[in-house]
Design a protein around this motif. Sequence first.
Motif, PDB file in Angstrom:
ATOM      1  N   GLY A   1      -4.797   0.418   4.189  1.00  0.00           N
ATOM      2  CA  GLY A   1      -6.097  -0.060   4.660  1.00  0.00           C
ATOM      3  C   GLY A   1      -7.236   0.812   4.154  1.00  0.00           C
ATOM      4  N   GLU A   2      -7.049   2.142   4.208  1.00  0.00           N
ATOM      5  CA  GLU A   2      -8.075   3.045   3.684  1.00  0.00           C
ATOM      6  C   GLU A   2      -8.247   2.854   2.180  1.00  0.00           C
ATOM      7  OE1 GLU A   2      -7.416   7.100   4.869  1.00  0.00           O
ATOM      8  OE2 GLU A   2      -6.901   6.499   6.917  1.00  0.00           O
ATOM      9  N   ALA A   3      -7.147   2.577   1.514  1.00  0.00           N
ATOM     10  CA  ALA A   3      -7.226   2.330   0.069  1.00  0.00           C
ATOM     11  C   ALA A   3      -8.036   1.064  -0.225  1.00  0.00           C
ATOM     12  CB  ALA A   3      -5.814   2.211  -0.505  1.00  0.00           C
ATOM     13  N   HIS A   4      -7.826  -0.003   0.575  1.00  0.00           N
ATOM     14  CA  HIS A   4      -8.630  -1.226   0.408  1.00  0.00           C
ATOM     15  C   HIS A   4     -10.110  -0.933   0.658  1.00  0.00           C
ATOM     16  CE1 HIS A   4      -5.780  -4.897   0.308  1.00  0.00           C
ATOM     17  NE2 HIS A   4      -5.095  -3.824  -0.038  1.00  0.00           N
ATOM     18  N   GLU A   5     -10.395  -0.103   1.675  1.00  0.00           N
ATOM     19  CA  GLU A   5     -11.798   0.262   1.956  1.00  0.00           C
ATOM     20  C   GLU A   5     -12.436   0.934   0.756  1.00  0.00           C
ATOM     21  OE1 GLU A   5     -12.481   2.657   5.431  1.00  0.00           O
ATOM     22  OE2 GLU A   5     -11.417   1.252   6.726  1.00  0.00           O
ATOM     23  N   LEU A   6     -11.705   1.865   0.143  1.00  0.00           N
ATOM     24  CA  LEU A   6     -12.248   2.571  -1.021  1.00  0.00           C
ATOM     25  C   LEU A   6     -12.495   1.606  -2.162  1.00  0.00           C
ATOM     26  CD1 LEU A   6     -13.047   5.205  -2.425  1.00  0.00           C
ATOM     27  CD2 LEU A   6     -10.645   5.498  -3.090  1.00  0.00           C
TER      28      LEU A   6
ATOM     29  N   LYS B   1      -1.417   4.132   4.710  1.00  0.00           N
ATOM     30  CA  LYS B   1      -2.880   4.217   4.599  1.00  0.00           C
ATOM     31  C   LYS B   1      -3.440   3.192   3.600  1.00  0.00           C
ATOM     32  CE  LYS B   1      -3.615   7.955   7.219  1.00  0.00           C
ATOM     33  NZ  LYS B   1      -2.251   8.151   7.769  1.00  0.00           N
TER      34      LYS B   1
ATOM     35  N   PHE C   1      -3.033   7.347  -1.934  1.00  0.00           N
ATOM     36  CA  PHE C   1      -2.861   7.161  -0.485  1.00  0.00           C
ATOM     37  C   PHE C   1      -1.376   6.966  -0.196  1.00  0.00           C
ATOM     38  CE2 PHE C   1      -7.146   5.844  -1.370  1.00  0.00           C
ATOM     39  CZ  PHE C   1      -7.887   6.241  -0.271  1.00  0.00           C
TER      40      PHE C   1
ATOM     41  N   ILE D   1      -9.574  -6.122   6.377  1.00  0.00           N
ATOM     42  CA  ILE D   1      -8.632  -5.014   6.244  1.00  0.00           C
ATOM     43  C   ILE D   1      -7.743  -4.902   7.478  1.00  0.00           C
ATOM     44  CG2 ILE D   1      -8.529  -2.481   6.118  1.00  0.00           C
ATOM     45  CD1 ILE D   1     -11.002  -2.663   4.257  1.00  0.00           C
ATOM     46  N   ASP D   2      -8.261  -5.341   8.631  1.00  0.00           N
ATOM     47  CA  ASP D   2      -7.470  -5.272   9.866  1.00  0.00           C
ATOM     48  C   ASP D   2      -6.253  -6.201   9.843  1.00  0.00           C
ATOM     49  OD1 ASP D   2      -9.356  -7.426   9.890  1.00  0.00           O
ATOM     50  OD2 ASP D   2      -8.966  -7.706  12.020  1.00  0.00           O
TER      51      ASP D   2
ATOM     52  N   SER E   1     -15.575  -0.384  -1.630  1.00  0.00           N
ATOM     53  CA  SER E   1     -16.801   0.422  -1.761  1.00  0.00           C
ATOM     54  C   SER E   1     -17.210   0.593  -3.216  1.00  0.00           C
ATOM     55  CB  SER E   1     -16.594   1.810  -1.150  1.00  0.00           C
ATOM     56  OG  SER E   1     -15.858   2.650  -2.022  1.00  0.00           O
TER      57      SER E   1
END
Length: 344
Positions: free
Chosen positions: A324-329, A322, A318, A12-13, A332
Amino acid sequence: MKAVYITEFGGIDKLVYGDMPDPQPESNEVIINVKASALNHLDLGVRSGRGRVPGNFPRILGCDMSGEIVGFGKEVSGFKTGDRVLVDNRVKCDKCRYCILGEDQFCSNQMRIGVDLDGGHAEFCVVPAVNVHKISDDIGFEEAAAMPLAFHTAWQCVVVKGDLKPWETILIQAGGSGVGSAAIQIAKRIGAKIITTASTDEKIDQAIRLGAHYGINYTTNPDFSNSVRDMNSGRLVDMILDVVGAAVWQQNLLSLKAGGRLVITGTTSGSSADIDLSLLSGRPLTLMGSGGRTRRSFVDMMEVINRGELHGVVGAVFSLDKVGEAHELMESRKFSGKIVITGS
Ligand SMILES: [Zn+2]
């Protein structure tokens, strides 16, 4: 313009939110002011380098998008500035044997917006006019962005490949997923009986609201083929749509009637499975991959969408910075419906 892009594969980074040049249209292209884009598992694969890879960097991600037309090339007709549109991300060449013969799903030079071409996680995106479809005024941009890939995939499975009939029963795996929630709505319009599975009771409740008749929690009931039979008046089902793969393979085979059709369009739990090949002749089952999709079937689907009979399911929203936060979700898996990115 602001955009989210990658300059190398990785975690994600590696997602960069920054400035990119404003795109300029070729003669057959339109410029879209992107209002919303949506995430698919495909985006995670593009970012990490799994599967098919972008031809060059930097690459702006985002395979699904909606927005307003703000300009177009000199050969474009049928659109005007301000038209509200969504995008079919499969770009066909119109030159190869398959395109000329009307089988563009097999186009030899097919490219995908957000994979091989710059995508919709940006303020602006240029796409071929033939890939752009107007949306009715009562469809919001977020809902519209949530639809193209998931609904076209579900349409391909249920309508084109599966040829589901009103009197039949379909088992839709992962009814809380983007494709699953689309397939439930399409099967409902056809008039079939719908049994679906999901990982939580909340996702089952949502699937029931969308039109499923019965739901099975495969977390608490992993051997669900007996439940499928109970819900279908003691009979096995006519058709299964599967996006899960290995984890439900055996239960799929136990749930499908003799002569039934299994359409596979995803293998999120894994893609290796044992099969007794005698099933194909003995019962006999038809196992299908969903395969490529045609422009024609996208146009057919848009007719139903613009009548207001199918609805994108937005699970989370998002802003563009944001992603990156969407990819994290998405990684998960703790979401249902589609993860949407609002535009500029
Ligand atoms: Zn072609």
